[in-house]
Enzyme design. Structure first.
Site, mmCIF file in Angstrom:
data_model
loop_
_atom_site.group_PDB
_atom_site.id
_atom_site.type_symbol
_atom_site.label_atom_id
_atom_site.label_comp_id
_atom_site.label_asym_id
_atom_site.label_seq_id
_atom_site.Cartn_x
_atom_site.Cartn_y
_atom_site.Cartn_z
ATOM 1 C CG ASP A 127 65.148 27.854 34.017
ATOM 2 O OD1 ASP A 127 64.481 27.881 32.971
ATOM 3 O OD2 ASP A 127 64.767 28.393 35.076
ATOM 4 C CE LYS B 21 59.177 29.055 34.401
ATOM 5 N NZ LYS B 21 60.348 29.714 33.794
ATOM 6 C CE LYS C 284 59.707 35.954 33.593
ATOM 7 N NZ LYS C 284 60.562 34.793 33.314
ATOM 8 N N PRO D 291 53.576 45.143 19.482
ATOM 9 C CG PRO D 291 51.407 46.027 19.519
ATOM 10 C CD PRO D 291 52.842 46.424 19.638
ATOM 11 C CB ALA E 272 66.495 27.972 44.192
ATOM 12 C CB THR F 252 57.330 26.771 51.592
ATOM 13 O OG1 THR F 252 56.258 27.562 52.121
ATOM 14 C CG2 THR F 252 58.605 27.093 52.319
ATOM 15 C CB SER G 233 52.645 24.048 52.481
ATOM 16 O OG SER G 233 53.824 24.485 53.071
HETATM 17 P P1 BMP Z 1 63.980 28.475 40.329
HETATM 18 O O1 BMP Z 1 62.949 27.555 41.005
HETATM 19 O O2 BMP Z 1 65.247 27.764 39.949
HETATM 20 O O3 BMP Z 1 64.219 29.736 41.091
HETATM 21 O O4 BMP Z 1 63.352 28.903 38.899
HETATM 22 C C1 BMP Z 1 62.249 29.738 38.796
HETATM 23 C C2 BMP Z 1 61.837 29.886 37.359
HETATM 24 O O5 BMP Z 1 60.727 30.753 37.257
HETATM 25 C C3 BMP Z 1 62.906 30.477 36.431
HETATM 26 O O6 BMP Z 1 62.703 29.942 35.135
HETATM 27 C C4 BMP Z 1 62.584 31.955 36.427
HETATM 28 O O7 BMP Z 1 63.019 32.595 35.243
HETATM 29 C C5 BMP Z 1 61.062 31.930 36.491
HETATM 30 N N1 BMP Z 1 60.432 33.112 37.126
HETATM 31 C C6 BMP Z 1 60.770 33.513 38.407
HETATM 32 O O8 BMP Z 1 61.583 32.895 39.090
HETATM 33 N N2 BMP Z 1 60.137 34.606 38.937
HETATM 34 C C7 BMP Z 1 59.216 35.327 38.258
HETATM 35 O O9 BMP Z 1 58.695 36.282 38.797
HETATM 36 C C8 BMP Z 1 58.861 34.911 36.963
HETATM 37 C C9 BMP Z 1 59.469 33.789 36.421
HETATM 38 O O10 BMP Z 1 59.103 33.382 35.230
#
Ligand code: BMP
Length: 211
Positions: free
Chosen positions: A9, A31, A61, A66, A168, A172, A174
Site C-alpha cells: 500500500d 496484494k 473490494k 454486476p 499494524a 499475530t 501464529s
Molecule cells: P496492514 O498490514 O498495513 O494493516 O494492511 C492490511 C491490508 O489488508 C490493507 O491493504 C487493507 O486494505 C487490507 N484489508 C484489511 O486490512 N482488512 C480487511 O478486512 C480487508 C482488507 O483487504
C-alpha cells in the site's frame, strides 16, 4: 510455498517495485490496493508480475452492480491480476460477474473494529454465498482469531481463508494460522519497516514454524 501476502500500500511506482523485489523470496503473492493503483496506474500490476514472477491479488473490494463489477474486473484481469477481491454484501449476481472472469476472493468479514457494525452481522450469509459459489478464497479478520476459527469451520474445505490484520492492526501470524488461516496478509509491518526484506523474512519464519 510461502503463505505470506504482502499488502503493497504505497503510492510510488519505484518504491513499490523496490519493496516487491527485495521481499519476493518470502512471499506467496502481492496484494495491490487502490493507493498503489491511484499512485502508479494499473500497469503496476503488469510490472510487479514481470519483476517478481509472483501472483498478484487486485484488492479492489468491488461492490457495484454486476455490469460495473464486470467492466472493472475485465481490465484488471487483462492487466495481469491473478485474483480480484470482491465484496459479497452487494449480492450473488455482482460476485458472479467477477467470478466469470477469473479467480475471486469474497470478503466475508473485515479486520477493523467497525466491521462489527454491518459486516459481522451478515458473515453467516456471506459464508453461505461463498459455499454456494466456490470462490478461490474469502477474507477473514486476523485481528479476531476466534472469528477465523468460526469462519473456517463453516466454510467448505478447499476455499482458502485469507487474513489481513497481522502486524499494524494487532493480529499475530501464529495465532491466526493456529485458528485456521491459509494465508496471512501483512502491509505496514513490512513496507514501513527500516528493512522490509528482514521483516518479511521474520514473518515468513513465523509462518513456516506453523506450517
Ligand atoms: P496492514 O498490514 O498495513 O494493516 O494492511 C492490511 C491490508 O489488508 C490493507 O491493504 C487493507 O486494505 C487490507 N484489508 C484489511 O486490512 N482488512 C480487511 O478486512 C480487508 C482488507 O483487504
Amino acid at each position: 510455498m510461502s503463505r505470506l501476502i504482502l499488502a503493497l500500500d504505497v503510492y510510488e511506482r519505484e518504491r513499490a517495485l523496490e519493496i516487491a523485489e527485495c521481499t519476493a523470496d518470502y512471499l506467496w503473492a502481492i496484494k495491490v490496493n487502490w493507493p498503489l493503483i491511484i499512485g502508479s496506474g494499473l500497469k503496476i500490476i503488469t510490472e510487479l508480475k514481470q519483476v517478481t514472477g509472483l501472483p498478484i491479488i487486485a484488492d479492489l473490494k468491488l461492490a457495484d452492480i454486476p455490469n460495473t463489477n464486470r467492466l472493472i474486473a475485465k481490465k484488471v484481469f487483462e492487466a495481469g491480476a491473478d485474483y480480484v477481491i470482491a465484496h459479497g454484501f452487494v449480492g450473488r449476481d455482482s460476485v458472479k460477474a467477477v467470478m466469470e472472469l477469473g479467480k475471486t476472493i469474497i470478503v466475508v468479514e473485515m479486520s477493523h473494529p467497525g466491521a462489527k457494525e454491518f459486516i459481522q452481522p451478515v458473515t453467516d450469509k456471506l459464508i453461505e454465498m461463498a459455499n454456494e459459489l466456490g470462490p478461490f478464497g474469502v477474507i477473514a479478520p486476523a485481528t479476531r482469531p476466534e472469528r477465523v476459527s468460526y469462519i473456517r469451520s463453516k466454510l467448505k474445505p478447499g476455499i482458502k481463508v485469507i487474513t489481513p490484520g497481522v502486524g499494524a492492526q494487532g493480529g499475530t501470524a501464529s495465532e491466526v494460522l493456529k485458528a485456521g488461516a491459509d494465508y496471512i496478509i501483512v502491509g505496514r509491518a513490512i513496507y514501513q519497516s527500516e528493512n522490509p526484506r528482514e521483516s518479511a523474512r521474520r514473518i515468513f519464519e513465523e509462518v513456516e514454524a506453523w506450517s
